[in-house]
Design a protein around this motif. Structure first.
Motif, PDB file in Angstrom:
ATOM      1  N   GLU A  32      50.071  31.708  24.965  1.00  0.00           N
ATOM      2  CA  GLU A  32      50.082  30.242  24.994  1.00  0.00           C
ATOM      3  C   GLU A  32      50.629  29.752  26.335  1.00  0.00           C
ATOM      4  O   GLU A  32      50.083  28.824  26.947  1.00  0.00           O
ATOM      5  CB  GLU A  32      50.947  29.708  23.850  1.00  0.00           C
ATOM      6  N   LEU A  33      51.709  30.395  26.807  1.00  0.00           N
ATOM      7  CA  LEU A  33      52.279  30.044  28.110  1.00  0.00           C
ATOM      8  C   LEU A  33      51.250  30.269  29.215  1.00  0.00           C
ATOM      9  O   LEU A  33      51.050  29.405  30.089  1.00  0.00           O
ATOM     10  CB  LEU A  33      53.531  30.889  28.378  1.00  0.00           C
ATOM     11  N   LEU A  34      50.588  31.415  29.171  1.00  0.00           N
ATOM     12  CA  LEU A  34      49.614  31.738  30.205  1.00  0.00           C
ATOM     13  C   LEU A  34      48.439  30.767  30.174  1.00  0.00           C
ATOM     14  O   LEU A  34      47.985  30.267  31.212  1.00  0.00           O
ATOM     15  CB  LEU A  34      49.122  33.179  30.012  1.00  0.00           C
ATOM     16  N   GLU A  35      47.935  30.465  28.973  1.00  0.00           N
ATOM     17  CA  GLU A  35      46.776  29.585  28.846  1.00  0.00           C
ATOM     18  C   GLU A  35      47.116  28.176  29.345  1.00  0.00           C
ATOM     19  O   GLU A  35      46.322  27.539  30.051  1.00  0.00           O
ATOM     20  CB  GLU A  35      46.304  29.540  27.397  1.00  0.00           C
ATOM     21  N   ARG A  36      48.295  27.679  29.003  1.00  0.00           N
ATOM     22  CA  ARG A  36      48.700  26.347  29.463  1.00  0.00           C
ATOM     23  C   ARG A  36      48.878  26.334  30.989  1.00  0.00           C
ATOM     24  O   ARG A  36      48.545  25.333  31.651  1.00  0.00           O
ATOM     25  CB  ARG A  36      50.000  25.924  28.778  1.00  0.00           C
ATOM     26  N   THR A  37      49.391  27.420  31.517  1.00  0.00           N
ATOM     27  CA  THR A  37      49.561  27.496  32.970  1.00  0.00           C
ATOM     28  C   THR A  37      48.207  27.479  33.676  1.00  0.00           C
ATOM     29  O   THR A  37      48.026  26.789  34.687  1.00  0.00           O
ATOM     30  CB  THR A  37      50.347  28.765  33.336  1.00  0.00           C
ATOM     31  N   VAL A  38      47.241  28.226  33.136  1.00  0.00           N
ATOM     32  CA  VAL A  38      45.895  28.235  33.701  1.00  0.00           C
ATOM     33  C   VAL A  38      45.293  26.832  33.665  1.00  0.00           C
ATOM     34  O   VAL A  38      44.681  26.370  34.637  1.00  0.00           O
ATOM     35  CB  VAL A  38      44.997  29.243  32.937  1.00  0.00           C
ATOM     36  N   GLU A  39      45.470  26.136  32.555  1.00  0.00           N
ATOM     37  CA  GLU A  39      44.938  24.772  32.439  1.00  0.00           C
ATOM     38  C   GLU A  39      45.577  23.838  33.469  1.00  0.00           C
ATOM     39  O   GLU A  39      44.899  22.990  34.074  1.00  0.00           O
ATOM     40  CB  GLU A  39      45.183  24.239  31.018  1.00  0.00           C
ATOM     41  N   ASP A  40      46.880  23.992  33.689  1.00  0.00           N
ATOM     42  CA  ASP A  40      47.564  23.155  34.684  1.00  0.00           C
ATOM     43  C   ASP A  40      47.047  23.445  36.088  1.00  0.00           C
ATOM     44  O   ASP A  40      46.844  22.523  36.896  1.00  0.00           O
ATOM     45  CB  ASP A  40      49.079  23.384  34.614  1.00  0.00           C
ATOM     46  N   ILE A  41      46.824  24.723  36.396  1.00  0.00           N
ATOM     47  CA  ILE A  41      46.290  25.087  37.717  1.00  0.00           C
ATOM     48  C   ILE A  41      44.909  24.476  37.904  1.00  0.00           C
ATOM     49  O   ILE A  41      44.581  23.896  38.946  1.00  0.00           O
ATOM     50  CB  ILE A  41      46.237  26.619  37.878  1.00  0.00           C
ATOM     51  N   GLU A  42      44.077  24.583  36.870  1.00  0.00           N
ATOM     52  CA  GLU A  42      42.720  24.036  36.952  1.00  0.00           C
ATOM     53  C   GLU A  42      42.746  22.517  37.159  1.00  0.00           C
ATOM     54  O   GLU A  42      41.923  21.960  37.892  1.00  0.00           O
ATOM     55  CB  GLU A  42      41.939  24.392  35.675  1.00  0.00           C
ATOM     56  N   SER A  43      43.673  21.854  36.497  1.00  0.00           N
ATOM     57  CA  SER A  43      43.779  20.396  36.639  1.00  0.00           C
ATOM     58  C   SER A  43      44.138  20.020  38.068  1.00  0.00           C
ATOM     59  O   SER A  43      43.606  19.045  38.617  1.00  0.00           O
ATOM     60  CB  SER A  43      44.833  19.847  35.667  1.00  0.00           C
ATOM     61  N   ILE A  44      45.055  20.778  38.667  1.00  0.00           N
ATOM     62  CA  ILE A  44      45.460  20.490  40.048  1.00  0.00           C
ATOM     63  C   ILE A  44      44.310  20.757  41.021  1.00  0.00           C
ATOM     64  O   ILE A  44      44.048  19.975  41.944  1.00  0.00           O
ATOM     65  CB  ILE A  44      46.696  21.333  40.431  1.00  0.00           C
ATOM     66  N   LEU A  45      43.595  21.855  40.794  1.00  0.00           N
ATOM     67  CA  LEU A  45      42.481  22.202  41.680  1.00  0.00           C
ATOM     68  C   LEU A  45      41.396  21.128  41.692  1.00  0.00           C
ATOM     69  O   LEU A  45      40.716  20.929  42.702  1.00  0.00           O
ATOM     70  CB  LEU A  45      41.885  23.553  41.262  1.00  0.00           C
TER      71      LEU A  45
END
Length: 921
Positions: A782-795
């Motif tokens: 869950e931590l990893l998936e949320r982190t990936v989503e945050d990175i994608e949002s910034i990109l």
């Protein structure tokens, strides 16, 4: 898939025939049987598919399930249809030829109502089988079967003996064209119309009487004038030997309500305008013109109370603005909190009503009437009593001294019989009524309702309301199909009255088919259902076997039906169960359905706004139809059929099929497998919970979309080029069973392909394997998936190509702050709790700033996730470091993971627990 459907139907031919098995827990569910007078549409599909989904679920849970079906054909609807077809009615013939596509040779036979019943009952069965309904068809009957009639005779013998059926005179819905009282099932329009009792206030004019119908007799003291429509031609009529003036429509209605009415001449409405009429309680008042007066409502002449009736107030105001009748003033007589001396004026002016044609007038009128009735008081000079008391008292006074009589009307609804004729209110004499007004009987039903499970719970109020207002019900008709009243065979029991306890009949119907109807005496049913007596027309061994089956299945566990039947059938059956069966056989629960829409509009066969169920199955496939109807809304919610959305459902099933088929080749083991196995246990748990709560939509969300979402992440986490590990095979064996109640054709075929034993329909429901649940692994992902989503949002927000990604995880002291904040029961005092911690206090402003951000995060995260974080010992840096290779593959740049507390980077201070700070360069 249609080939698979035919194969499955062949395999299911006798699979759902349920005989008692004493060692197994039974589960008996029923659904309101259909009236087969036309083809099934997708609205019917939802009605029968949802119970089937739940029946299939309960079977897989190991319960012994009975799901029967029959056809309701009594009453006059098919007779009306056959008459219209015989008369060549173009609309009816077109409906059956074009929409229902009845072949001409069969349509020609529809002049016999039994041919309609025969054709559509068989079609219903065929379409239900095409939809995969897991019905025990041995128990099928129609309500004109002689054996069923004997069962109804037994029931009514009991009701008559216990004085629940009484003879009397009551107002009923009546079709003059059929010369028959009608029930809701006999109607094309107005099936929810209620009969309202008006008081006729009788004014005098030139030796004649002018009656005005009112629901508010207490307002007689405030009458300023009468309203007459100058565009209407009224009649002079002799009513019970007295000369009356009223509309022609009203004369016809009163003639049906125990009055001798003879029309003698016509009178133009203009003749009555500006005449003076009188009543002892209001004195002399003028007659004024008003085109809003409807000759088909009441007597076509209206008494005007402008102080308390918004319509009257604004109609008088409109005339006075034209310089007419300026001497008339409203006469207030009721005080009510929230309004001034003249409530109607206050309401009209507050609402900004322009004139009497304003569309807000109806709601405004209801607002004033409700306020005055619930909390209004008449002025002291008129008695000073609450309006609700004064109303009945004044009505009684008028009846006793001033020539008033009651008149019955429908509540502003046009009521049309299935024969096409208009329905009126008629006083019937020597009619038989079910005495639902009996307070003792009502109390028994209320007690039973308290013991029942009702889904959704909020319908309980509607049941209670129905029990309270339910009046005596005309239970017999002179014409129509059905069972003759046993003690008075000139009458036939009407449709809603012969369909109240047939759920008990299902349990034994297949046995009774082999017994000649003349042998089914009341004593036989008395023994079967109550174990009493010593009948001789059927041998004891047979009787004991039949009774044993009844005792095994009854009472039913749940009954499914539409919410519009709460006001009649669903409540009637509770009354009848209480009257006939002991407590052990009372219904346990009911599930109430919402309504069906087609492209946003209510479905209606008579208006042609339907999509036939068989067409839907042919175009999309049975499982697609099932999955859409189950997944578009919860059973008690309204659903909207839209072809474009149904098409997307078919694609979802194709994805499921391909996933399960491809998984047969999966092998090997991967780190992410443990996460997928753990997530699967969660889906099993949540799907089971949803089904147990009748939340079929939620069950589908978990069993299909939830699993599919998990698989999407699982595939993303696998090494490049790998389709999945051996865990996929375990998942698919569970997944097929989770979806088997909803899409049984697809799952039956897949179950066979993956080597499942027997029928998927009887495969054991998946159980949660606690040993495979790993909260820590799930939380890490869950931590990893949320982190990936945050990175994608910034990109998405930065225009340049990234060169590197840095992740900063929150230091330990922020995790401590998170624990304090998350555990706090009062988030408004949380800052004080933070500052009471010595370590936080030393950090001063840094701690308070972080606490504010953490508080926002805690409130934003799902409560269950916050709880999991509190209970975990998650090492965020180790988790992200362990996934660094995955992250670098995902984003194609180097990734570094650091402790924010050890970094001097300006953005590192933004790191929060479970939400690393992200720097993209």
């Amino acid at each position: 898939m249609q080939g698979n459907e035919r194969e499955c139907r062949a395999r299911w031919e006798h699979a759902f025939e349920a005989d008692p098995v004493e060692s197994k827990e039974k589960y008996y569910l029923t659904v309101a049987f259909p009236y087969p007078s036309g083809a099934m549409h997708v609205g019917h599909g939802r009605t029968y598919i949802v119970p089937d989904v739940l029946a299939r679920y309960q079977r897989m849970k190991g319960r012994h399930v009975l799901f029967p079906m029959a056809f309701h054909v009594t009453g006059t609807p098919v007779i009306g249809i056959s008459k219209r077809i015989a008369n060549g009615d173009a609309k009816t013939v077109g409906l059956y030829r074009d929409l229902y596509r009845v072949p001409q040779d069969i349509l020609d036979r529809f002049t016999d109502p039994k041919e309609i019943v025969r054709h559509f009952s068989e079609e219903y069965r065929r379409v239900m089988q095409k939809c995969g309904l897991s019905i025990d068809w041995r128990r099928r009957f129609i309500t004109v079967d002689p054996q069923y009639s004997k069962f109804i005779e037994w029931q009514y013998g009991h009701l008559h003996e216990d004085e629940h059926v009484v003879r009397g005179a009551h107002p009923v819905k009546y079709c003059p064209q059929c010369e028959n009282p009608v029930g809701d099932h006999d109607l094309l329009e107005g099936d929810k119309a209620e009969i309202i009792r008006f008081t006729l206030v009788v004014f005098s004019w030139n030796g004649a009487k002018i009656p005005c119908a009112t629901l508010r007799p207490e307002t007689i003291y405030g009458v300023t004038n009468l309203w007459v429509n100058p565009e209407v031609t009224y009649v002079r009529a002799m009513v019970d030997g007295e000369e009356w003036i009223l509309s022609r429509e009203a004369a016809g209605k009163l003639n049906l309500q125990d009055h001798n009415v003879t029309v003698t001449e016509e009178i133009p409405g203009t003749v009555l305008i500006d005449q003076t009429v009188s009543h002892p309680l209001s004195g002399d008042v003028p007659v004024l013109p008003a085109t809003f007066v409807d000759p088909d409502m009441g007597t076509g002449i209206v008494m005007s109370v402008p102080a308390h009736a918004p319509f009257d107030y604004i109609a008088l105001r409109d005339l006075q603005q034209q310089g007419k009748y300026t001497s008339l003033r409203p006469i207030p007589l009721i005080s009510v909190e929230g309004y001034g001396e003249i409530p109607a004026r206050d309401a009209v002016e507050r609402a900004g009503i322009r004139d009497q044609n304003d569309p807000g007038m109806e709601a405004l009128t209801q607002e004033v009437y409700s306020a005055e009735f619930s909390r209004g008081k008449v002025f002291e000079k008129y008695g000073g009593r609450p309006v609700r008391e004064a109303r009945d008292d004044v009505a009684a006074l008028m009846m006793e001294r001033y020539g008033s009589i009651p008149m019955y009307e429908f509540d502003n609804r046009q009521v049309i019989c299935r024969c096409g004729g208009r329905v009126f209110v008629k006083i019937l004499h020597d009619q038989w009524f079910l005495e639902y007004s009996d307070p003792c009987w009502k109390e028994q039903v209320k007690t039973q309702l308290e013991r029942m499970s009702l889904v959704p719970p909020e319908v309980r109020a509607e049941f209670d309301r129905t029990v309270d207002w339910l009046k005596d019900w005309a239970c017999t008709r002179r014409v129509g199909l059905g069972t003759k009243l046993p003690w008075d065979p000139t009458w036939i029991i009407e449709p809603l009255s012969d369909s109240t306890v047939y759920m008990a009949y299902y349990t034994i119907s297949h046995h009774l088919k082999a017994i000649p109807p003349e042998n089914l005496t009341p004593e036989v049913f008395e023994y079967i259902f109550k174990g009493e007596g010593n009948p001789t027309t059927v041998d004891r061994e047979t009787l004991d076997a039949i009774r044993s089956e009844f005792l095994y299945w009854y009472p039913y566990d749940y009954r499914f039906s539409a919410k519009d039947l709460i006001s009649n059938h669903l409540t009637f059956q509770l009354f009848h169960h209480r009257a006939i069966f002991p407590q052990d056989f009372q219904p346990k629960g009911m599930v109430v359905f919402g309504m069906g829409l087609l492209n946003g509009a209510k479905m209606s066969s008579s208006k042609g706004n339907v999509f036939l169920l068989e067409d839907a199955v042919e175009e999309f496939g049975a499982d697609t139809v099932r999955m859409f109807l189950v997944g578009s809304a919860e059973p008690w919610q309204d659903f909207d059929w839209r072809n474009e959305l149904v098409s997307s459902t078919r694609k979802q099933i194709e994805r499921f099929w391909n996933t399960v088929t491809d998984a047969r080749q999966a092998e090997g083991a991967y780190d992410i497998d443990a996460w997928l196995a753990s997530r699967l246990q969660r889906r099993v748990e949540s799907t089971t919970k949803a089904f147990e709560s009748f939340q079929t939509r939620q069950a589908l969300q978990e069993a299909f979309f939830g699993v599919e979402a998990d698989l999407k992440w699982y595939r993303r986490r696998l090494p490049e080029g790998v389709a999945g590990g051996a865990v996929m095979q375990d998942l698919c064996r569970t997944w097929v069973r989770l979806l088997a109640p909803i899409i049984p054709f697809t799952c039956e075929s897949l179950w066979k392909d993956i080597g499942g034993e027997g029928l998927a329909s009887f495969a054991p429901w998946p159980a949660v394997d606690e040993s495979r649940i790993s909260p820590e692994i799930e939380l890490a992902e869950e931590l990893l998936e949320r982190t990936v989503e945050d990175i994608e949002s910034i990109l998405k927000l930065i225009p340049m190509e990234p060169k590197s990604i840095s992740l900063f995880v929150a230091p330990d002291w922020k995790h401590e702050a998170f624990r304090i904040i998350a555990a706090s029961t009062d988030k408004t005092r949380v800052m004080r709790e933070i500052m009471q911690n010595e370590g936080m206090r030393k950090r001063g402003r840094e701690a308070t700033d972080a606490a504010k951000q953490i508080t926002k995060l805690v409130l934003k995260l799902p409560p269950e996730l916050v709880k999991q974080i509190l209970e975990s010992t998650l090492d965020e840096q180790a988790i992200l470091e362990g996934a660094r290779q995955f992250l670098e593959h995902e984003f194609r740049v180097p990734v570094t993971v650091q402790d924010a507390g050890e970094s001097t980077h300006a953005k590192a201070s933004g790191a929060l627990p479970f939400k690393p700070a992200i720097v993209i360069e």
